[in-house]
Enzyme design. Sequence first.
Site, short mmCIF file in Angstrom:
data_model
loop_
_atom_site.label_atom_id
_atom_site.label_comp_id
_atom_site.label_asym_id
_atom_site.label_seq_id
_atom_site.Cartn_x
_atom_site.Cartn_y
_atom_site.Cartn_z
N PRO A 45 0.85 -1.20 0.00
CA PRO A 45 0.00 0.00 0.00
C PRO A 45 0.88 1.24 0.00
O PRO A 45 1.83 1.32 0.78
CB PRO A 45 -0.78 -0.11 1.32
CG PRO A 45 -0.02 -1.06 2.18
CD PRO A 45 0.78 -1.95 1.26
N MET A 46 0.60 2.19 -0.89
CA MET A 46 1.38 3.43 -0.91
C MET A 46 0.46 4.61 -1.17
O MET A 46 -0.12 4.73 -2.26
CB MET A 46 2.48 3.35 -1.99
CG MET A 46 3.65 2.47 -1.59
SD MET A 46 4.98 2.51 -2.80
CE MET A 46 4.28 1.54 -4.13
N ALA A 47 0.32 5.45 -0.14
CA ALA A 47 -0.54 6.63 -0.25
C ALA A 47 -0.06 7.52 -1.38
O ALA A 47 1.14 7.77 -1.51
CB ALA A 47 -0.54 7.38 1.07
N CYS A 174 2.28 3.48 9.87
CA CYS A 174 2.42 4.86 9.40
C CYS A 174 3.10 5.75 10.45
O CYS A 174 2.62 5.89 11.57
CB CYS A 174 1.06 5.44 9.06
SG CYS A 174 1.19 7.13 8.46
N ASN A 274 8.68 -7.36 4.09
CA ASN A 274 8.67 -6.08 3.37
C ASN A 274 9.84 -5.21 3.79
O ASN A 274 10.19 -5.14 4.97
CB ASN A 274 7.34 -5.36 3.65
CG ASN A 274 7.29 -3.93 3.09
OD1 ASN A 274 7.03 -2.98 3.83
ND2 ASN A 274 7.52 -3.79 1.81
N GLY A 275 10.42 -4.55 2.79
CA GLY A 275 11.48 -3.59 3.05
C GLY A 275 12.70 -3.82 2.18
O GLY A 275 13.38 -4.83 2.29
N GLY A 298 7.19 -2.19 -2.45
CA GLY A 298 6.67 -0.83 -2.49
C GLY A 298 7.38 0.04 -3.49
O GLY A 298 7.04 0.08 -4.68
C1 LIG Z 1 4.96 7.05 -1.07
C2 LIG Z 1 4.71 5.99 -0.04
C3 LIG Z 1 3.47 5.86 0.53
C4 LIG Z 1 3.23 4.84 1.47
N1 LIG Z 1 1.97 4.68 1.97
C5 LIG Z 1 1.70 3.62 2.78
C6 LIG Z 1 0.37 3.33 3.21
O1 LIG Z 1 -0.59 4.01 2.83
N2 LIG Z 1 0.19 2.26 4.03
C7 LIG Z 1 1.23 1.46 4.46
O2 LIG Z 1 1.02 0.50 5.20
N3 LIG Z 1 2.49 1.72 4.04
C8 LIG Z 1 2.74 2.76 3.22
N4 LIG Z 1 4.01 2.96 2.76
C9 LIG Z 1 5.08 2.01 3.15
C10 LIG Z 1 5.19 0.89 2.13
O3 LIG Z 1 4.01 0.13 2.07
C11 LIG Z 1 6.36 -0.04 2.49
O4 LIG Z 1 6.12 -0.60 3.75
C12 LIG Z 1 7.70 0.68 2.52
O5 LIG Z 1 7.85 1.55 1.42
C13 LIG Z 1 8.86 -0.32 2.55
O6 LIG Z 1 8.83 -1.15 1.43
P1 LIG Z 1 9.78 -0.89 0.13
O7 LIG Z 1 11.18 -0.88 0.64
O8 LIG Z 1 9.48 -2.05 -0.77
O9 LIG Z 1 9.39 0.43 -0.43
C14 LIG Z 1 4.27 3.97 1.85
C15 LIG Z 1 5.53 4.12 1.26
C16 LIG Z 1 5.76 5.11 0.32
C17 LIG Z 1 7.10 5.20 -0.32
#
Ligand SMILES: Cc1cc2nc3c(=O)[nH]c(=O)nc-3n(C[C@H](O)[C@H](O)[C@H](O)COP(=O)(O)O)c2cc1C
Length: 430
Positions: A45-47, A174, A274-275, A298
């Site tokens: 999920p990414m806002a 968050c 995740n991460g 993400g």
């Molecule tokens: C732009 C943006 C918006 C995000 N919005 C949410 C969200 O709405 N809900 C959530 O649980 N995590 C949110 N995250 C976190 C991601 O879901 C994820 O946990 C985090 O980016 C780490 O994963 P990655 O290294 O694959 O990016 C957001 C991350 C980014 C970069």
Amino acid sequence: MAGKGFTVKKDWDNPREHAMPAVARVPAEVRLGSVLVAPATVLAPMAGVTDTVFRRFIRHASLFTAASASASVSVSVSVGASAGVGASAGVGEASVDTAVTNAQSGCGLLMTEFTSADGLARMRETKRRRYLTFYDDEHPIGAQLFGANAETLAEAARIVEETGFDTVDLNLGCPAKRVVGSNGGSGLLRDLPRIGEIFRAVRKSVTIPFTVKFRLGWNDADIVCLELARMAEAEGLNGLALHARTREQGYSGQARWEWIARVKQAVGIPVIGNGDIRSPEDAAAMVEATGCDGVMIGRAAPANPWIFRQIAQYTATGTYERPTVEDRYRMIRAYFQMLLDEAEATRDLPRDARMGETAGKMKQFATWFTHGVAGGAKLRRSIYEAKTGAEVLAQVDLFFTAQAASGAETAATPEDDAASDFPEDMLVCG
Ligand SMILES: Cc1cc2nc3c(=O)[nH]c(=O)nc-3n(C[C@H](O)[C@H](O)[C@H](O)COP(=O)(O)O)c2cc1C
């Protein structure tokens, strides 16, 4: 808008490289209660990013079948006659309207961006629809909620179930001040009894699978992920996703995968890691290092929408292909066309405003998507100066047509390669 007290710097510029492990692969499937996620890959999920257009774009970009693997892996989204550079149809090419079965797609589960439970419970029906819009080809899809009140979250979860989502997810990650300030998101990590209350209330209110996404804890002195995971299992949740950083860490440093391994050891329900997954190598390395049941991706998705497909291709064939410049061009056009179509189909806003908004999304995406492309830095500058969606599109056309005409595959400079930045005010939600 990034909150004070935690850093949002992400270590994208200095990522840890992983070699493909000899044996470990991303699992073919994982079952979250009644929902089969196959393959075991989830779009995080990414806002501000994972709206319906982006989700459908990812689902279709992820189209993959073992049969097509031996042939060229090119962009699977049809963009019609405007595709330019004489792109020929690739194997597995499909219209974005074609029904995509879960098994064909490299992305096993889509997630909405986080949605306020308070807002959802208070909204009029019509407005709710706007927040919870999804299309048939997005199944399976989960909706993510945040909030701090058990009853409100239970009510919002009921709405999510009634709307037709396959799963409902609770955000406990968050770090944004405005969310934490009202005890939502990672704020709840300091109040495990309240989390227990929420788990029970939401569990009772829905029959669809219920999952939770969380961080390690508030800070290094207060790591709660093991306790939280055991609580989730005891309260009947169907799976969990761990972003292996603390709240205080924001997006800095490396995700600490060793905690994913410990959580996996601690519970019997599925654990999604995740991460910091940026490549199929990273995904397989995480599975090897942690034994997780699935992976969630993400930030890498908008920079490399093929990542799910590449993971699936790697799992099926032991190798994966990288997109050509031509593939990139078709991909960016496909996404822009989808944005324009959605604006047209929804007609929520006056035409001018719609174009403006679409231009914003186009710019955002083009910025992520052209990192690593030779000349990408120059393209990003010209896109930044564009005022409308049409101008953005014109810059993109100009750039890729010139590249095709020159025929030269020049290498990306360090500037072109620079880390794909998420503006700090976007890095707030999980
Ligand atoms: C732009 C943006 C918006 C995000 N919005 C949410 C969200 O709405 N809900 C959530 O649980 N995590 C949110 N995250 C976190 C991601 O879901 C994820 O946990 C985090 O980016 C780490 O994963 P990655 O290294 O694959 O990016 C957001 C991350 C980014 C970069």
